[in-house]
Write a protein that holds these residues in place. Structure first.
Motif, PDB file in Angstrom:
ATOM      1  N   GLU A   1       0.840  -1.199   0.000  1.00 53.81           N
ATOM      2  CA  GLU A   1       0.000   0.000   0.000  1.00 53.81           C
ATOM      3  C   GLU A   1       0.870   1.242   0.000  1.00 53.81           C
ATOM      4  OE1 GLU A   1      -0.782   0.220   4.829  1.00 53.81           O
ATOM      5  OE2 GLU A   1      -2.356  -0.557   3.504  1.00 53.81           O
ATOM      6  N   ALA A   2       0.253   2.374  -0.350  1.00 54.19           N
ATOM      7  CA  ALA A   2       0.970   3.648  -0.392  1.00 54.19           C
ATOM      8  C   ALA A   2      -0.035   4.781  -0.328  1.00 54.19           C
ATOM      9  CB  ALA A   2       1.812   3.756  -1.665  1.00 54.19           C
ATOM     10  N   THR A   3       0.442   5.931   0.080  1.00 51.96           N
ATOM     11  CA  THR A   3      -0.343   7.158   0.055  1.00 51.96           C
ATOM     12  C   THR A   3       0.383   8.152  -0.833  1.00 51.96           C
ATOM     13  OG1 THR A   3      -1.159   6.775   2.296  1.00 51.96           O
ATOM     14  CG2 THR A   3      -1.360   9.007   1.416  1.00 51.96           C
ATOM     15  N   VAL A   4      -0.272   8.663  -1.864  1.00 47.90           N
ATOM     16  CA  VAL A   4       0.380   9.565  -2.806  1.00 47.90           C
ATOM     17  C   VAL A   4      -0.431  10.837  -2.976  1.00 47.90           C
ATOM     18  CG1 VAL A   4       1.549   7.734  -4.072  1.00 47.90           C
ATOM     19  CG2 VAL A   4      -0.715   8.459  -4.785  1.00 47.90           C
ATOM     20  N   ASP A   5       0.288  11.916  -3.276  1.00 52.18           N
ATOM     21  CA  ASP A   5      -0.328  13.212  -3.560  1.00 52.18           C
ATOM     22  C   ASP A   5      -0.356  13.396  -5.069  1.00 52.18           C
ATOM     23  OD1 ASP A   5      -1.068  15.830  -3.889  1.00 52.18           O
ATOM     24  OD2 ASP A   5       0.575  16.691  -2.728  1.00 52.18           O
ATOM     25  N   GLU A   6      -1.566  13.388  -5.658  1.00 53.27           N
ATOM     26  CA  GLU A   6      -1.708  13.511  -7.108  1.00 53.27           C
ATOM     27  C   GLU A   6      -2.186  14.900  -7.523  1.00 53.27           C
ATOM     28  OE1 GLU A   6      -4.413  10.372  -8.151  1.00 53.27           O
ATOM     29  OE2 GLU A   6      -2.825   8.862  -8.248  1.00 53.27           O
ATOM     30  N   SER A   7      -2.062  15.893  -6.624  1.00 53.31           N
ATOM     31  CA  SER A   7      -2.644  17.208  -6.891  1.00 53.31           C
ATOM     32  C   SER A   7      -2.056  17.866  -8.126  1.00 53.31           C
ATOM     33  CB  SER A   7      -2.463  18.120  -5.673  1.00 53.31           C
ATOM     34  OG  SER A   7      -1.082  18.259  -5.348  1.00 53.31           O
ATOM     35  N   SER A   8      -0.760  17.658  -8.387  1.00 51.71           N
ATOM     36  CA  SER A   8      -0.156  18.303  -9.558  1.00 51.71           C
ATOM     37  C   SER A   8      -0.635  17.690 -10.863  1.00 51.71           C
ATOM     38  CB  SER A   8       1.373  18.205  -9.483  1.00 51.71           C
ATOM     39  OG  SER A   8       1.781  16.855  -9.546  1.00 51.71           O
ATOM     40  N   ILE A   9      -1.220  16.483 -10.802  1.00 49.67           N
ATOM     41  CA  ILE A   9      -1.681  15.801 -12.004  1.00 49.67           C
ATOM     42  C   ILE A   9      -3.190  15.902 -12.168  1.00 49.67           C
ATOM     43  CG2 ILE A   9      -1.745  13.592 -13.224  1.00 49.67           C
ATOM     44  CD1 ILE A   9       1.016  14.731 -12.982  1.00 49.67           C
ATOM     45  N   THR A  10      -3.923  15.588 -11.105  1.00 54.74           N
ATOM     46  CA  THR A  10      -5.381  15.518 -11.190  1.00 54.74           C
ATOM     47  C   THR A  10      -6.092  16.692 -10.558  1.00 54.74           C
ATOM     48  OG1 THR A  10      -5.630  14.331  -9.090  1.00 54.74           O
ATOM     49  CG2 THR A  10      -5.187  13.004 -11.053  1.00 54.74           C
ATOM     50  N   GLY A  11      -5.383  17.491  -9.746  1.00 59.27           N
ATOM     51  CA  GLY A  11      -6.031  18.590  -9.045  1.00 59.27           C
ATOM     52  C   GLY A  11      -6.677  18.164  -7.737  1.00 59.27           C
ATOM     53  N   GLU A  12      -6.646  16.873  -7.428  1.00 54.44           N
ATOM     54  CA  GLU A  12      -7.235  16.366  -6.189  1.00 54.44           C
ATOM     55  C   GLU A  12      -6.306  16.686  -5.022  1.00 54.44           C
ATOM     56  OE1 GLU A  12      -9.175  15.328  -3.360  1.00 54.44           O
ATOM     57  OE2 GLU A  12     -10.212  14.745  -5.212  1.00 54.44           O
ATOM     58  N   SER A  13      -6.784  17.515  -4.059  1.00 49.12           N
ATOM     59  CA  SER A  13      -5.920  17.986  -2.990  1.00 49.12           C
ATOM     60  C   SER A  13      -5.734  16.956  -1.879  1.00 49.12           C
ATOM     61  CB  SER A  13      -6.497  19.269  -2.386  1.00 49.12           C
ATOM     62  OG  SER A  13      -7.801  19.045  -1.894  1.00 49.12           O
ATOM     63  N   ILE A  14      -6.619  15.972  -1.763  1.00 44.16           N
ATOM     64  CA  ILE A  14      -6.550  14.980  -0.690  1.00 44.16           C
ATOM     65  C   ILE A  14      -5.647  13.829  -1.132  1.00 44.16           C
ATOM     66  CG2 ILE A  14      -7.882  13.384   0.724  1.00 44.16           C
ATOM     67  CD1 ILE A  14     -10.281  15.215   0.333  1.00 44.16           C
ATOM     68  N   PRO A  15      -4.666  13.434  -0.300  1.00 46.01           N
ATOM     69  CA  PRO A  15      -3.815  12.284  -0.657  1.00 46.01           C
ATOM     70  C   PRO A  15      -4.652  11.037  -0.952  1.00 46.01           C
ATOM     71  CG  PRO A  15      -2.906  13.456   1.212  1.00 46.01           C
ATOM     72  CD  PRO A  15      -4.262  14.058   0.960  1.00 46.01           C
ATOM     73  N   VAL A  16      -4.189  10.251  -1.917  1.00 49.45           N
ATOM     74  CA  VAL A  16      -4.939   9.091  -2.389  1.00 49.45           C
ATOM     75  C   VAL A  16      -4.297   7.812  -1.862  1.00 49.45           C
ATOM     76  CG1 VAL A  16      -5.737   7.846  -4.432  1.00 49.45           C
ATOM     77  CG2 VAL A  16      -5.601  10.348  -4.467  1.00 49.45           C
TER      78      VAL A  16
ATOM     79  N   ASN B   1       5.135  10.722  -3.569  1.00 51.60           N
ATOM     80  CA  ASN B   1       4.996   9.647  -2.604  1.00 51.60           C
ATOM     81  C   ASN B   1       4.829  10.198  -1.191  1.00 51.60           C
ATOM     82  OD1 ASN B   1       4.999   7.038  -1.539  1.00 51.60           O
ATOM     83  ND2 ASN B   1       7.227   6.977  -1.353  1.00 51.60           N
ATOM     84  N   GLY B   2       4.208   9.394  -0.326  1.00 51.93           N
ATOM     85  CA  GLY B   2       3.976   9.803   1.057  1.00 51.93           C
ATOM     86  C   GLY B   2       5.199   9.583   1.928  1.00 51.93           C
ATOM     87  N   GLN B   3       4.969   9.112   3.145  1.00 50.19           N
ATOM     88  CA  GLN B   3       6.032   9.034   4.138  1.00 50.19           C
ATOM     89  C   GLN B   3       6.729   7.683   4.200  1.00 50.19           C
ATOM     90  OE1 GLN B   3       6.957  11.850   5.729  1.00 50.19           O
ATOM     91  NE2 GLN B   3       5.464  12.707   4.301  1.00 50.19           N
ATOM     92  N   ALA B   4       6.353   6.749   3.347  1.00 42.65           N
ATOM     93  CA  ALA B   4       6.984   5.426   3.353  1.00 42.65           C
ATOM     94  C   ALA B   4       7.561   5.116   1.981  1.00 42.65           C
ATOM     95  CB  ALA B   4       5.976   4.355   3.754  1.00 42.65           C
ATOM     96  N   ALA B   5       8.748   4.513   1.957  1.00 43.17           N
ATOM     97  CA  ALA B   5       9.346   4.106   0.686  1.00 43.17           C
ATOM     98  C   ALA B   5       8.520   2.983   0.060  1.00 43.17           C
ATOM     99  CB  ALA B   5      10.779   3.635   0.902  1.00 43.17           C
ATOM    100  N   ILE B   6       8.395   3.030  -1.260  1.00 45.60           N
ATOM    101  CA  ILE B   6       7.600   2.025  -1.966  1.00 45.60           C
ATOM    102  C   ILE B   6       8.358   1.540  -3.190  1.00 45.60           C
ATOM    103  CG2 ILE B   6       5.371   2.944  -1.215  1.00 45.60           C
ATOM    104  CD1 ILE B   6       5.154   4.328  -3.961  1.00 45.60           C
ATOM    105  N   GLU B   7       7.920   0.399  -3.701  1.00 39.25           N
ATOM    106  CA  GLU B   7       8.449  -0.111  -4.963  1.00 39.25           C
ATOM    107  C   GLU B   7       7.332  -0.120  -5.996  1.00 39.25           C
ATOM    108  OE1 GLU B   7      10.265  -3.912  -4.508  1.00 39.25           O
ATOM    109  OE2 GLU B   7      11.992  -3.135  -3.380  1.00 39.25           O
ATOM    110  N   ILE B   8       7.686   0.256  -7.227  1.00 37.99           N
ATOM    111  CA  ILE B   8       6.712   0.252  -8.318  1.00 37.99           C
ATOM    112  C   ILE B   8       7.302  -0.508  -9.495  1.00 37.99           C
ATOM    113  CG2 ILE B   8       5.844   2.504  -7.586  1.00 37.99           C
ATOM    114  CD1 ILE B   8       7.152   3.694 -10.125  1.00 37.99           C
ATOM    115  N   VAL B   9       6.423  -0.973 -10.372  1.00 42.92           N
ATOM    116  CA  VAL B   9       6.841  -1.608 -11.621  1.00 42.92           C
ATOM    117  C   VAL B   9       6.512  -0.647 -12.755  1.00 42.92           C
ATOM    118  CG1 VAL B   9       6.550  -3.562 -13.167  1.00 42.92           C
ATOM    119  CG2 VAL B   9       6.391  -3.902 -10.692  1.00 42.92           C
ATOM    120  N   ALA B  10       7.522  -0.215 -13.484  1.00 45.19           N
ATOM    121  CA  ALA B  10       7.318   0.753 -14.564  1.00 45.19           C
ATOM    122  C   ALA B  10       6.431   0.149 -15.655  1.00 45.19           C
ATOM    123  CB  ALA B  10       8.653   1.172 -15.154  1.00 45.19           C
ATOM    124  N   THR B  11       5.475   0.931 -16.120  1.00 47.10           N
ATOM    125  CA  THR B  11       4.601   0.492 -17.210  1.00 47.10           C
ATOM    126  C   THR B  11       4.795   1.311 -18.481  1.00 47.10           C
ATOM    127  OG1 THR B  11       2.822   1.919 -16.397  1.00 47.10           O
ATOM    128  CG2 THR B  11       2.830  -0.371 -15.639  1.00 47.10           C
TER     129      THR B  11
END
Length: 633
Positions: free
Chosen positions: A162-177, A191-201
Motif C-alpha cells: 500500500e501507499a499514500t500519494v499526492d496527485e494534486s499536480s496531475i489531477t487537481g485532487e488535494s486529498i492524498p490518495v 509519494n507519502g512518508q513510506a518508501a515504496i516499490e513500483i513496476v514501470a509500465t
C-alpha cells in the motif's frame, strides 16, 4: 545581495542606465554638472542607435514596429537639450522591456512549476541493491524504488502492499490518495512518508507527467494573434504622435514642444500589455487544471459560439455500471454474476471491470478459468469449474447457444448475454453514468454566450437522443465514424467552434475544430496531442472555465492596451500646449507603463478564482440522473 546580483546580470542595460544616472547626480552635486549633459546625451544616443539597428531590420522585414517613437523621442530630447528627459526615456524603454520580462516570469509561475518538478533520476532495483539512473533509461517492467516525498518518475503499478500519494499536480485532487498493490501510479505524483516499490509500465517520454511537461513547453512558447494585433497599432499610433508633435512645434514655434509630446508617446503599453495578459491567462488556466497551447487558443475561446461534445467518456463517465441481473433457471443472480465476472477476468473490454467490481461488491468469490480466449469486440469464452461460459454480444452468444433470446432494455442501457454449456443462461444490464456536472457545464457555457450545442457519437441514435434530451443539447449526430465527425464540425456555421472529446478516435475532429479540448486526465493520448487545450482533471466543468478564462484574458488585454493608449494620448494633448515639461513627461510615461503592466497582470486571476472558491454558487454542479450509453460489444 545575491538576488540583486542576479537582477543586475539579468537586466544589464537597465543597470547601466541607473548607474549612469547616479554618476550624473554625483557629478552635479560635486560641481561638475557641465559633464552631465555630455554623459547623458552620449549614452542616450548610443542606446537610440542600438535600438535603431533593430528597428531598421524589422522595417526591412516588412514589420513597422513601435520602437520608432522611442528612438525619435530620445533623439529629439537630446537635440533640444533635454538630456535628463532623454535618459529617462532610455530608462523607460529598457526598463519597460525588463518589466515585461519580470511580469512574464511572474505570470508563468504555475507553468514553470510543472517544468521544474519533472523527475530527472530514478532508483532502479538491481538484485538486492538500488542503482540511480537517468529517468530516460527506465524501461517498462523494471522495478523502481520511490523514497518518501519523492516524485514518481514514470507511470507504473504499485508493487508494495500500500501507499499514500499526492496527485494534486496531475489531477487537481488535494486529498492524498490511498493506493494498494496493483494500482496505477502516475508519474508526477508525490509519494507519502513510506518508501515504496513500483513496476514501470511506460518509458519516461510516454508517461503522464512528461506528456504534460511537453504540452506546457508548447504553451509557453506560443504567441497570440492579439499580440500581433497590438503591433498593428504601430502605424496609426506613430503617425498620430508624430503629427501631433509636429503640429505643436509648428503652432508654438518652439522645437522643445516636439520633444515634450514625443516623450509621452513611447509605445511601451502596446508592447507589454497583450503578452503579459495572455501569459497570465495561460498561467491561470494551468492553475485551474487546463493546459492551453498558446494565447491564440485563448483568443479563440473568448469568441466561441458553438460547443460540440463527444458522448462516451466526455458527457458520460465512460465506465458502464451494472444495473440488473436477469438469470434464467437454474441460475440465480449471484451465481450468474459470479460466472460472468470470473470469465471477464480474461477480457480487456471496458465492461469487464464493471462486472468484476459488481461481483466484488456483492462478496462473490471469483473462480480461475482452466482456459480462456477473447474474441475482440464480441465477447469471451472461458472454461470455469468444468463449464463453458460464453459472455458478450447477443450474436456472439447465439452462435454458441441457439436458444439465446434478447431481453428488453431501456434507452441508454446495454445488455450483456450469457450462455453456459451451450444453453442460454440470462443477461446482465449496464449503463454508463451521465456526469453529474454535465448539465451545469452546458448552462454555464450558455451564460458565457455559447448558445449552440451539438453532440457527436459513434453510439446508437436512441441512446444519443436520450442523453441529448436530458442535457438540452440542440443537435445530435449518432453512429459517427471519425471522418463523419470532422465533416459535421466543418459544416457548422456558428463559429468559432470548440470540440470536447477524450479518445483516440476524437483526435481528427479535435484538430479540425477551431479549438479542440481533450479530456486528458486518463492519459496523454492522440486526443491530447491534437487538441488546443487539455483538461488535466476528470472534470468536464473545466470546459466552461477555459472559455471564461479566455474571455477574461482577451478583455483584460484589450482594456490594458486601450488604457495605455488613452492615457498617453491625453497626456500628449496636454503636453502639446506646453503644460508638461519633457522631464516630467518622461516620468509620467513611466507611471503609464506601470499602470498598464499592473492592469494586464489581472489576467492571472488569483483573486477571481479565490472568490469563486469561497462562493461557488455560479459554478455549482447540478446533480443529474445518469442515463447512459449503449455498448459496442
Amino acid at each position: 545581495m545575491a538576488r540583486g546580483i542576479r537582477l543586475v546580470r539579468r537586466y544589464p542595460v537597465v543597470s547601466l542606465t541607473l548607474a549612469i544616472g547616479l554618476v550624473g547626480i554625483v557629478l552635479a552635486l560635486s560641481g561638475q554638472g557641465r559633464f552631465v549633459a555630455w554623459i547623458f546625451s552620449g549614452y542616450a544616443l548610443a542606446i537610440a542607435a542600438w535600438q535603431a539597428v533593430g528597428m531598421v531590420r524589422d522595417i526591412l522585414r516588412g514589420h513597422w514596429g513601435l520602437d520608432i517613437l522611442a528612438v525619435t523621442a530620445i533623439v529629439a530630447t537630446v537635440v533640444v537639450g533635454e538630456y535628463v528627459a532623454a535618459l529617462i526615456v532610455v530608462l523607460m524603454l529598457t526598463g519597460g522591456e525588463a518589466l515585461e520580462d519580470y511580469a512574464n516570469r511572474r505570470a508563468k509561475r504555475e507553468l514553470d512549476a510543472l517544468l521544474t518538478r519533472a523527475p530527472q533520476r530514478a532508483h532502479r532495483v538491481v538484485d538486492d541493491h538500488f542503482v540511480d539512473v537517468p529517468v530516460d533509461e527506465v524501461r517498462p517492467g523494471e522495478v523502481l524504488l520511490v523514497r518518501p516525498s519523492e516524485i514518481v518518475p514514470v507511470d507504473g503499478t504499485l508493487r508494495s502492499d500500500e501507499a499514500t500519494v499526492d496527485e494534486s499536480s496531475i489531477t487537481g485532487e488535494s486529498i492524498p490518495v490511498e493506493k494498494h498493490a496493483g494500482d496505477e501510479l502516475l508519474s508526477g505524483s508525490v509519494n507519502g512518508q513510506a518508501a515504496i516499490e513500483i513496476v514501470a509500465t511506460a518509458r519516461a517520454a510516454d508517461s503522464q507527467y512528461q506528456q504534460i511537461v511537453a504540452l506546457v513547453a508548447e504553451a509557453a512558447a506560443s504567441k497570440a494573434p492579439v499580440v500581433r494585433l497590438a503591433d498593428r497599432y504601430a502605424v496609426p499610433f506613430t503617425a498620430f504622435s508624430l503629427l501631433l508633435a509636429g503640429a505643436a512645434w509648428w503652432i508654438s514655434g518652439d522645437p522643445v514642444r516636439f520633444a515634450e509630446v514625443l516623450v509621452l508617446a513611447t509605445p511601451c503599453p502596446l508592447l507589454i500589455a497583450a503578452p503579459v495578459a495572455f501569459i497570465g491567462g495561460m498561467s491561470r488556466a494551468a492553475r485551474n487544471g487546463v493546459i492551453v497551447k498558446g494565447g491564440g487558443v485563448l483568443e479563440q475561446l473568448a469568441r466561441v459560439r458553438t460547443a460540440v461534445f463527444d458522448k462516451t467518456g466526455t458527457l458520460t463517465h465512460g465506465s458502464p455500471e451494472l444495473v440488473a441481473v436477469r438469470p434464467e433457471p437454474p441460475y440465480g443472480e449471484d451465481e450468474l454474476l459470479g460466472l460472468v465476472a470470473s470469465a471477464e477476468q480474461y477480457s480487456s473490454h471496458v465492461l469487464a471491470a464493471s462486472m468484476i467490481d459488481a461481483a466484488t461488491e456483492r462478496g462473490i468469490q471469483l473462480a480461475e478459468a482452466a482456459t480462456a480466449r477473447e474474441a475482440a469486440t464480441n465477447g469471451v469464452v472461458a472454461r470455469i469449474d468444468g463449464h463453458e461460459v460464453v459472455v458478450g454480444k447477443f450474436a456472439f452468444v447465439a452462435e454458441h447457444a441457439p436458444s439465446a433470446r434478447r431481453t428488453d432494455i431501456a434507452p441508454g442501457e446495454l445488455a450483456v448475454y450469457v450462455a453456459v454449456d451451450g444453453r442460454h443462461a440470462g443477461a446482465l444490464l449496464a449503463r454508463d453514468r451521465l456526469r453529474g456536472d454535465a448539465a451545469a457545464t452546458l448552462a454555464r457555457l450558455d451564460e458565457l454566450g455559447v448558445h449552440h450545442t451539438m453532440m457527436l457519437t459513434g453510439d446508437a441514435q436512441a441512446t444519443a437522443d436520450h442523453i441529448a434530451a436530458e442535457l438540452g443539447i440542440e443537435r445530435v449526430r449518432a453512429e459517427c465514424l471519425p471522418a463523419d465527425k470532422v465533416h459535421e464540425v466543418a459544416g457548422i456555421a456558428e463559429r468559432p467552434v470548440i470540440m470536447v472529446g477524450d479518445g483516440v478516435n476524437d483526435a481528427p475532429v479535435l484538430a479540425a475544430a477551431d479549438v479542440g479540448i481533450a479530456m486528458g486526465a486518463r492519459g496523454a493520448t492522440a486526443a491530447s496531442e491534437s487538441a488546443g487545450a487539455v483538461i488535466l482533471v476528470d472534470d468536464i466543468s473545466r470546459t466552461a472555465k477555459a472559455v471564461e478564462i479566455g474571455r477574461d484574458t482577451v478583455r483584460i488585454a484589450l482594456q490594458s492596451i486601450w488604457l495605455g493608449i488613452v492615457v498617453s494620448v491625453a497626456l500628449m494633448l496636454v503636453a502639446a500646449f506646453g503644460l508638461i515639461p519633457a522631464t516630467a513627461g518622461a516620468l509620467l510615461q513611466e507611471l503609464v507603463d506601470l499602470a498598464t503592466i499592473l492592469a494586464a497582470l489581472r489576467a492571472i486571476g488569483g483573486r477571481r478564482d479565490a472568490r469563486a472558491a469561497v462562493d461557488p454558487g455560479r459554478a455549482e454542479v447540478a446533480s443529474g440522473s445518469a442515463r447512459p450509453d449503449t455498448a459496442r460489444r
